[in-house]
Every structure is written in structure tokens, then in C-alpha cells.
Design an enzyme around this catalytic site. Structure first.
Site: not given
Length: 210
Positions: A153, A121, A190, A193, A68, A117, A43, A95
Site C-alpha cells: 500500500d 528512511k 491479506t 490489505e 517469518e 515493511d 511467502e 530471518d
């Protein structure tokens, strides 16, 4: 979801080095990080760990690696792993731009991207986890039968990801414009979520392979 900085975070993570790799110790040898040699799912971006720890608890015959970058977030995941006494889950403080350096080609069976994320932009498009440079990394990491699952979402990110994956030549296995309308029994929600769904947001899903 803002997480307060914890000055003691790195000390805590290093004390739990059997669960979380903070120094690239298992770079290119992730199999050695686990007690048992079995299929590996990853993940990218763990959040608070509800998703990956539930998966690991439900599927003891699969190894799970959570990637993470935020040390303050990954602490929560470590705490869940300890509380649930899970043996088939490990974490890497890493990263996402460097996951193909950390893992070997073809050693991953499935990749999960959950509520990444959106970087809305245009000038930040290369930071999106479905940008073509990330897709290239996933392509190398996944085995011949490997697949990628993506949930969001954010409609803009969903549409962008559809286009990006299509341009890369990926094959779509499932596309859902409203995951919680006739929600599959095996869907694991999650933290984000649950929050977004309560607020009335639609949840989008993609499953694809190379």
C-alpha cells in the site's frame, strides 16, 4: 499491528515441529519437510497467515513455505494450519536475509512479498525486501520459469521496487497501480490489505521474473 510477546511461544513452536522449523533442521533439504514432492512456492513474511493458508487450501498440488522471523506472529499461522488441517504448508522461523542459505538454488517456483515493511528512511534501504541483495537471493532460488509477486500500500516502496527490479534487469509481467479497481478473481487479500483498503489506501501490485 503489534503482537504481544508470548513467553511460551518457542515451546509451542517446538511442540509443532512437524509444521514449523525453528532450528534450521531442514536447511537445504526442505523437500523432506513435506509429505509430497511437488512445486514449491514461498511467502517471505507471513503476517497472520491468511494469504498463505488460503493459497495452500486452494492449491493442494503445490507446497507452500512461509518465512517469518517473529515467533509471536508465526504462532497464529501454525494455529490456522492446524485448524484447516493443511498438509501442503510448512513454516520456517527465519530471518529473510538468510533464505538463500536455507533453500537450494532453483527449487522455488514462485515468491510472494506481501506488505513488507517499507523502511522509509534512505539509510535503511538495504532492509527493504526488494533491495538488490534480496533480489539476488530470489534470482538464485527461483527456477527458470519462476516469478515474484509483490503487493504494497506504500507508494514510496512501490516506486522504489519498480526501480530496483528494473535496474536488476527483471522483466515485468503485470503492474497495477490500483489492484482493487477491477480486482482479479484470484486475488487473495491479506489482513493488512483488508485493513489498508478499508482505510482508503490504494493497493499496488507487481509481478516480475528474472
Amino acid at each position: 499491528m503489534r503482537i504481544r510477546n508470548k513467553p511460551w511461544a518457542m515451546d509451542y513452536l517446538k511442540d509443532n515441529g512437524h509444521i514449523v522449523d525453528t532450528e534450521m533442521t531442514y536447511k537445504n533439504k526442505v523437500k523432506n519437510f513435506f509429505d509430497t514432492d511437488q512445486p514449491l512456492h514461498i511467502e517471505v513474511g507471513t503476517g497472520m497467515g491468511t494469504f498463505i493458508t488460503k493459497l495452500a487450501a486452494d492449491n493442494p498440488n503445490i507446497n507452500y513455505l512461509g518465512i517469518e522471523l517473529d515467533k509471536n506472529v508465526i504462532i497464529r499461522v501454525v494455529e490456522k494450519i492446524i485448524e484447516l488441517d493443511l498438509k501442503n504448508i510448512r513454516l520456517a522461523l527465519l530471518d529473510a536475509n538468510f533464505i538463500s542459505d536455507y533453500l537450494n538454488d532453483g527449487e522455488v517456483s514462485r515468491i510472494y512479498l506481501n506488505f513488507s515493511d517499507p523502511w522509509p528512511k534512505t539509510r535503511h534501504a538495504r532492509r527493504r525486501l526488494t533491495y538488490h541483495t534480496f533480489l539476488k537471493q530470489y534470482h538464485h532460488l527461483l527456477d527458470e520459469d519462476g516469478s515474484l509477486q509483490f503487493k504494497t500500500d506504500n507508494r514510496g516502496l512501490f516506486e522504489y521496487s519498480l526501480q530496483s527490479m528494473n535496474e536488476y534487469g527483471m522483466k515485468f509481467e503485470d503492474i497495477r497501480l490500483d489492484l482493487h479497481d477491477d480486482e482479479p478473481e484470484d486475488n487473495i487479500r491479506t489482513e493488512y490489505e483488508e485493513k489498508f483498503s478499508r482505510n482508503g489506501s490504494r493497493i499496488y501490485l507487481l509481478k516480475a521474473s528474472f
